[in-house]
Design an enzyme around this catalytic site. Structure first.
Site, PDB file in Angstrom:
ATOM      1  N   GLU A   1     -36.438  -7.736 -13.840  1.00 31.59           N
ATOM      2  CA  GLU A   1     -36.210  -6.683 -12.551  1.00 31.59           C
ATOM      3  C   GLU A   1     -35.769  -7.438 -11.116  1.00 31.59           C
ATOM      4  OE1 GLU A   1     -39.958  -6.469 -10.587  1.00 31.59           O
ATOM      5  OE2 GLU A   1     -39.952  -9.212 -10.351  1.00 31.59           O
ATOM      6  N   ASN A   2     -35.299  -9.079 -11.473  1.00 30.25           N
ATOM      7  CA  ASN A   2     -34.633  -9.685 -10.502  1.00 30.25           C
ATOM      8  C   ASN A   2     -33.878  -9.955 -10.767  1.00 30.25           C
ATOM      9  OD1 ASN A   2     -37.975 -11.019 -10.559  1.00 30.25           O
ATOM     10  ND2 ASN A   2     -37.309  -9.573  -8.840  1.00 30.25           N
TER      11      ASN A   2
ATOM     12  N   HIS B   1     -40.103  -4.371  -8.952  1.00 32.44           N
ATOM     13  CA  HIS B   1     -38.071  -3.978  -8.323  1.00 32.44           C
ATOM     14  C   HIS B   1     -37.493  -3.540  -9.267  1.00 32.44           C
ATOM     15  CE1 HIS B   1     -38.481  -7.514  -5.206  1.00 32.44           C
ATOM     16  NE2 HIS B   1     -39.126  -7.540  -6.476  1.00 32.44           N
TER      17      HIS B   1
ATOM     18  N   HIS C   1     -47.033  -6.751 -15.685  1.00 34.11           N
ATOM     19  CA  HIS C   1     -46.355  -6.913 -14.595  1.00 34.11           C
ATOM     20  C   HIS C   1     -46.764  -7.955 -13.496  1.00 34.11           C
ATOM     21  CE1 HIS C   1     -42.708  -8.252 -12.097  1.00 34.11           C
ATOM     22  NE2 HIS C   1     -43.195  -7.833 -11.041  1.00 34.11           N
TER      23      HIS C   1
ATOM     24  N   HIS D   1     -43.929 -11.893 -13.138  1.00 31.98           N
ATOM     25  CA  HIS D   1     -44.115 -11.980 -11.501  1.00 31.98           C
ATOM     26  C   HIS D   1     -44.457 -12.883 -10.786  1.00 31.98           C
ATOM     27  CE1 HIS D   1     -44.891  -9.152  -8.103  1.00 31.98           C
ATOM     28  NE2 HIS D   1     -45.801  -9.909  -7.605  1.00 31.98           N
TER      29      HIS D   1
ATOM     30  N   HIS E   1     -43.385 -15.195 -11.216  1.00 32.45           N
ATOM     31  CA  HIS E   1     -42.243 -16.410 -11.037  1.00 32.45           C
ATOM     32  C   HIS E   1     -42.241 -17.837 -11.676  1.00 32.45           C
ATOM     33  CE1 HIS E   1     -38.878 -13.576  -9.326  1.00 32.45           C
ATOM     34  NE2 HIS E   1     -39.850 -12.411 -10.655  1.00 32.45           N
TER      35      HIS E   1
HETATM   36 FE   FE2 Z   1     -40.043 -11.116 -10.692  1.00 32.15          FE
HETATM   37 FE   FE2 Z   2     -42.414  -8.018  -9.789  1.00 28.82          FE
END
Ligand code: FE2
Ligand code: FE2
Length: 278
Positions: A39-40, A68, A153, A178, A180
Protein backbone atom coordinates in the site's frame (compact mmCIF):
# COMPACT_ATOMS: atom_id res chain seq x y z
CA UNK A 1 3.81 -25.86 2.86
CA UNK A 2 5.76 -22.71 3.57
CA UNK A 3 4.38 -19.19 3.37
CA UNK A 4 6.12 -15.82 3.71
CA UNK A 5 4.33 -12.55 4.35
CA UNK A 6 6.15 -9.21 4.02
CA UNK A 7 4.76 -6.03 5.60
CA UNK A 8 4.03 -2.69 3.95
CA UNK A 9 6.62 -1.80 1.33
CA UNK A 10 7.49 1.89 1.73
CA UNK A 11 8.91 3.62 -1.34
CA UNK A 12 11.93 2.78 -3.41
CA UNK A 13 14.01 1.63 -0.42
CA UNK A 14 11.46 -1.07 0.35
CA UNK A 15 10.88 -2.04 -3.27
CA UNK A 16 14.56 -2.43 -4.03
CA UNK A 17 15.19 -4.47 -0.88
CA UNK A 18 12.26 -6.81 -1.66
CA UNK A 19 13.06 -7.24 -5.35
CA UNK A 20 16.73 -7.96 -4.60
CA UNK A 21 16.17 -10.41 -1.77
CA UNK A 22 12.96 -12.25 -2.62
CA UNK A 23 14.09 -14.59 -5.43
CA UNK A 24 16.98 -15.86 -3.29
CA UNK A 25 14.79 -16.29 -0.21
CA UNK A 26 12.23 -18.31 -2.16
CA UNK A 27 14.89 -20.58 -3.64
CA UNK A 28 16.98 -21.03 -0.48
CA UNK A 29 14.14 -21.67 1.93
CA UNK A 30 11.64 -23.47 -0.27
CA UNK A 31 8.92 -20.86 0.10
CA UNK A 32 5.72 -21.95 -1.65
CA UNK A 33 3.73 -18.74 -1.43
CA UNK A 34 4.53 -15.06 -0.86
CA UNK A 35 2.10 -12.30 0.12
CA UNK A 36 3.28 -8.68 0.30
CA UNK A 37 1.46 -5.57 1.45
CA UNK A 38 2.14 -2.91 -1.18
CA UNK A 39 0.00 0.00 0.00
CA UNK A 40 2.97 2.41 0.36
CA UNK A 41 5.15 1.11 -2.45
CA UNK A 42 4.75 4.13 -4.78
CA UNK A 43 6.60 6.97 -3.03
CA UNK A 44 4.82 6.03 0.21
CA UNK A 45 1.35 6.42 -1.26
CA UNK A 46 -0.39 3.54 -2.99
CA UNK A 47 0.96 1.38 -5.77
CA UNK A 48 1.36 1.62 -9.56
CA UNK A 49 0.82 -1.13 -12.09
CA UNK A 50 4.53 -1.17 -12.97
CA UNK A 51 5.37 -1.79 -9.32
CA UNK A 52 2.78 -4.58 -9.08
CA UNK A 53 4.37 -6.24 -12.12
CA UNK A 54 7.89 -5.86 -10.65
CA UNK A 55 6.82 -7.45 -7.36
CA UNK A 56 5.15 -10.37 -9.16
CA UNK A 57 8.30 -10.83 -11.27
CA UNK A 58 10.36 -10.93 -8.06
CA UNK A 59 8.18 -13.74 -6.68
CA UNK A 60 5.16 -12.17 -4.99
CA UNK A 61 2.09 -14.36 -5.45
CA UNK A 62 -0.37 -11.86 -4.02
CA UNK A 63 -0.21 -8.16 -3.14
CA UNK A 64 -2.49 -6.66 -0.51
CA UNK A 65 -3.35 -3.04 0.21
CA UNK A 66 -4.90 -0.90 2.96
CA UNK A 67 -6.05 2.65 3.63
CA UNK A 68 -3.65 3.89 0.91
CA UNK A 69 -5.13 1.49 -1.69
CA UNK A 70 -6.30 4.18 -4.08
CA UNK A 71 -3.78 6.98 -3.43
CA UNK A 72 -2.62 6.47 -7.03
CA UNK A 73 -5.77 7.09 -9.02
CA UNK A 74 -4.68 4.69 -11.77
CA UNK A 75 -5.23 1.86 -9.27
CA UNK A 76 -9.00 2.34 -9.61
CA UNK A 77 -8.60 1.10 -13.19
CA UNK A 78 -5.74 -1.40 -13.25
CA UNK A 79 -6.83 -3.27 -10.10
CA UNK A 80 -9.57 -4.81 -12.25
CA UNK A 81 -7.03 -6.49 -14.55
CA UNK A 82 -4.53 -7.54 -11.85
CA UNK A 83 -5.88 -10.77 -10.34
CA UNK A 84 -3.02 -10.93 -7.81
CA UNK A 85 -3.72 -7.47 -6.36
CA UNK A 86 -6.43 -7.14 -3.70
CA UNK A 87 -7.74 -4.28 -1.54
CA UNK A 88 -9.62 -4.42 1.78
CA UNK A 89 -12.79 -6.48 1.40
CA UNK A 90 -14.88 -4.14 3.56
CA UNK A 91 -14.70 -1.11 1.27
CA UNK A 92 -18.23 0.00 0.27
CA UNK A 93 -20.07 -2.06 -2.30
CA UNK A 94 -19.09 -0.94 -5.81
CA UNK A 95 -15.42 -0.17 -4.98
CA UNK A 96 -13.18 -1.39 -7.85
CA UNK A 97 -11.19 -4.57 -7.35
CA UNK A 98 -11.78 -7.42 -4.93
CA UNK A 99 -10.99 -8.13 -1.31
CA UNK A 100 -10.16 -11.81 -1.65
CA UNK A 101 -8.61 -14.01 -4.30
CA UNK A 102 -7.70 -17.64 -4.83
CA UNK A 103 -4.20 -18.24 -6.17
CA UNK A 104 -2.31 -21.45 -6.91
CA UNK A 105 0.89 -21.82 -4.88
CA UNK A 106 4.16 -23.26 -6.23
CA UNK A 107 3.32 -26.60 -4.60
CA UNK A 108 -0.11 -26.70 -6.24
CA UNK A 109 -2.12 -25.70 -3.16
CA UNK A 110 -5.08 -23.36 -3.59
CA UNK A 111 -4.49 -20.35 -1.36
CA UNK A 112 -7.27 -17.94 -0.51
CA UNK A 113 -5.85 -14.54 0.47
CA UNK A 114 -8.16 -12.03 2.15
CA UNK A 115 -7.39 -8.37 2.89
CA UNK A 116 -9.52 -6.46 5.41
CA UNK A 117 -9.20 -3.13 7.19
CA UNK A 118 -9.87 -2.30 10.84
CA UNK A 119 -12.14 0.52 12.02
CA UNK A 120 -10.52 1.66 15.27
CA UNK A 121 -8.63 4.97 14.74
CA UNK A 122 -9.13 4.55 10.98
CA UNK A 123 -11.64 5.48 8.28
CA UNK A 124 -14.74 3.47 9.08
CA UNK A 125 -15.45 0.95 6.36
CA UNK A 126 -18.06 -1.83 6.59
CA UNK A 127 -17.62 -4.31 9.45
CA UNK A 128 -14.43 -6.29 8.75
CA UNK A 129 -15.49 -9.14 11.04
CA UNK A 130 -18.70 -9.80 9.14
CA UNK A 131 -17.11 -9.26 5.74
CA UNK A 132 -14.38 -11.85 6.37
CA UNK A 133 -16.81 -14.17 8.14
CA UNK A 134 -18.93 -14.24 4.96
CA UNK A 135 -15.85 -15.10 2.91
CA UNK A 136 -14.57 -17.95 5.10
CA UNK A 137 -18.09 -19.33 5.51
CA UNK A 138 -18.48 -19.47 1.73
CA UNK A 139 -14.97 -20.90 1.24
CA UNK A 140 -14.06 -23.12 4.18
CA UNK A 141 -10.53 -24.26 4.98
CA UNK A 142 -9.79 -27.65 3.36
CA UNK A 143 -13.12 -27.54 1.53
CA UNK A 144 -12.89 -24.46 -0.68
CA UNK A 145 -9.18 -23.72 -0.13
CA UNK A 146 -6.07 -25.56 1.08
CA UNK A 147 -4.76 -22.46 2.85
CA UNK A 148 -6.47 -19.23 3.92
CA UNK A 149 -4.32 -16.24 4.81
CA UNK A 150 -5.62 -12.89 6.06
CA UNK A 151 -3.88 -9.49 6.03
CA UNK A 152 -5.75 -7.39 8.60
CA UNK A 153 -4.75 -3.79 8.02
CA UNK A 154 -5.47 -1.98 11.27
CA UNK A 155 -4.13 0.46 13.83
CA UNK A 156 -5.26 -0.92 17.18
CA UNK A 157 -3.64 -4.08 18.55
CA UNK A 158 -6.88 -4.81 20.44
CA UNK A 159 -8.87 -4.95 17.22
CA UNK A 160 -6.16 -7.06 15.60
CA UNK A 161 -6.08 -9.59 18.44
CA UNK A 162 -9.87 -9.75 18.46
CA UNK A 163 -9.71 -10.44 14.73
CA UNK A 164 -7.18 -13.23 15.22
CA UNK A 165 -9.37 -14.87 17.85
CA UNK A 166 -12.47 -14.44 15.68
CA UNK A 167 -10.84 -16.43 12.88
CA UNK A 168 -8.87 -18.88 15.04
CA UNK A 169 -9.18 -22.41 13.70
CA UNK A 170 -10.88 -21.27 10.51
CA UNK A 171 -7.90 -19.79 8.67
CA UNK A 172 -4.20 -20.63 8.38
CA UNK A 173 -2.90 -17.25 9.45
CA UNK A 174 -3.85 -13.71 10.38
CA UNK A 175 -1.19 -11.02 10.19
CA UNK A 176 -1.57 -7.35 10.96
CA UNK A 177 -0.21 -4.53 8.83
CA UNK A 178 -0.40 -0.69 8.79
CA UNK A 179 1.67 0.37 11.82
CA UNK A 180 4.97 -0.24 9.96
CA UNK A 181 6.44 -1.51 13.24
CA UNK A 182 6.91 -5.24 13.86
CA UNK A 183 5.40 -6.67 17.03
CA UNK A 184 7.01 -9.50 19.02
CA UNK A 185 3.78 -11.46 19.65
CA UNK A 186 3.88 -14.01 16.84
CA UNK A 187 2.26 -17.23 17.99
CA UNK A 188 -0.11 -20.03 17.09
CA UNK A 189 -3.51 -19.43 18.64
CA UNK A 190 -5.43 -22.18 20.48
CA UNK A 191 -7.32 -23.29 17.38
CA UNK A 192 -4.22 -23.53 15.17
CA UNK A 193 -4.15 -20.15 13.41
CA UNK A 194 -0.77 -18.40 13.12
CA UNK A 195 -1.00 -14.82 14.36
CA UNK A 196 1.19 -11.69 14.56
CA UNK A 197 -0.22 -8.26 15.42
CA UNK A 198 1.98 -6.43 12.93
CA UNK A 199 4.49 -7.67 10.37
CA UNK A 200 6.38 -4.35 10.30
CA UNK A 201 7.40 -2.63 7.07
CA UNK A 202 9.87 -3.21 4.27
CA UNK A 203 11.75 0.06 3.95
CA UNK A 204 14.31 2.36 5.52
CA UNK A 205 13.80 2.17 9.29
CA UNK A 206 16.07 5.21 9.68
CA UNK A 207 12.86 7.22 9.34
CA UNK A 208 9.42 7.80 10.83
CA UNK A 209 7.37 4.83 9.56
CA UNK A 210 9.45 4.80 6.39
CA UNK A 211 9.23 8.54 5.74
CA UNK A 212 12.12 10.99 5.93
CA UNK A 213 11.90 12.23 9.56
CA UNK A 214 12.05 15.96 8.78
CA UNK A 215 8.42 16.62 7.86
CA UNK A 216 6.80 14.28 10.44
CA UNK A 217 8.94 15.95 13.10
CA UNK A 218 8.00 19.40 11.80
CA UNK A 219 4.31 18.58 12.05
CA UNK A 220 4.63 17.29 15.62
CA UNK A 221 6.56 20.38 16.65
CA UNK A 222 4.68 23.14 14.80
CA UNK A 223 1.34 21.64 13.66
CA UNK A 224 1.90 23.48 10.35
CA UNK A 225 2.61 21.30 7.28
CA UNK A 226 5.73 22.55 5.50
CA UNK A 227 6.17 20.00 2.73
CA UNK A 228 4.81 16.64 1.69
CA UNK A 229 5.97 13.41 3.25
CA UNK A 230 8.87 11.87 1.35
CA UNK A 231 10.03 8.28 1.79
CA UNK A 232 13.43 7.79 3.40
CA UNK A 233 15.80 6.48 0.75
CA UNK A 234 18.53 4.67 2.68
CA UNK A 235 18.95 0.91 2.32
CA UNK A 236 15.81 -1.08 3.16
CA UNK A 237 15.17 -3.72 5.78
CA UNK A 238 12.62 -6.48 5.19
CA UNK A 239 10.16 -7.39 7.91
CA UNK A 240 7.50 -10.04 7.90
CA UNK A 241 6.01 -13.29 9.14
CA UNK A 242 6.85 -16.86 8.14
CA UNK A 243 4.35 -19.69 8.53
CA UNK A 244 4.63 -23.42 7.97
CA UNK A 245 1.33 -25.13 7.19
CA UNK A 246 0.08 -28.64 7.96
CA UNK A 247 -1.03 -29.87 4.54
CA UNK A 248 -3.62 -32.18 6.11
CA UNK A 249 -5.48 -29.53 8.12
CA UNK A 250 -4.47 -26.23 6.50
CA UNK A 251 -3.62 -24.90 9.96
CA UNK A 252 -0.22 -23.60 11.08
CA UNK A 253 2.42 -25.92 12.49
CA UNK A 254 4.96 -23.20 13.25
CA UNK A 255 5.44 -19.51 12.73
CA UNK A 256 8.15 -16.93 13.30
CA UNK A 257 9.03 -13.32 12.70
CA UNK A 258 11.24 -12.63 9.71
CA UNK A 259 13.57 -9.64 9.56
CA UNK A 260 16.55 -9.03 7.32
CA UNK A 261 18.46 -5.84 6.64
CA UNK A 262 20.70 -3.20 8.17
CA UNK A 263 18.35 -1.68 10.78
CA UNK A 264 16.60 -4.28 12.93
CA UNK A 265 17.93 -7.23 14.88
CA UNK A 266 17.86 -9.98 12.24
CA UNK A 267 15.24 -12.68 12.79
CA UNK A 268 15.26 -15.76 10.63
CA UNK A 269 12.70 -18.45 11.38
CA UNK A 270 14.59 -21.25 13.15
CA UNK A 271 12.84 -23.74 10.89
CA UNK A 272 14.48 -22.04 7.91
CA UNK A 273 17.93 -22.55 9.31
CA UNK A 274 17.55 -26.13 10.52
CA UNK A 275 17.45 -25.25 14.24
CA UNK A 276 14.76 -26.91 16.33
CA UNK A 277 11.65 -24.87 16.88
CA UNK A 278 8.72 -25.11 19.24
FE1 FE2 B 1 1.25 1.19 5.39
FE1 FE2 C 1 -2.00 1.72 6.20
Amino acid sequence: MRLLFLGDIVGRAGRNAVCEALPGLIARHGIDFVVINGENAAGGFGVTEAIVDDLIDAGADCITLGNHAFDQKETLVFIERQPRLIRPINFPKGTPGRGATMIKARNGADVLVINAMGRVFMTELDCPFRAVDNEVTACKLKQGADVIFVDFHAEATSEKQAFGNFLDGRVTGVVGTHTHTPTADQRILAGGTAYMSDAGMCGDYNSVLGMDPEEPLNRFLTKIPKSRYEPALGPGTLSGFAVDVDDATGLATRCAAFRSGPHLEPALPPFWTGATNT
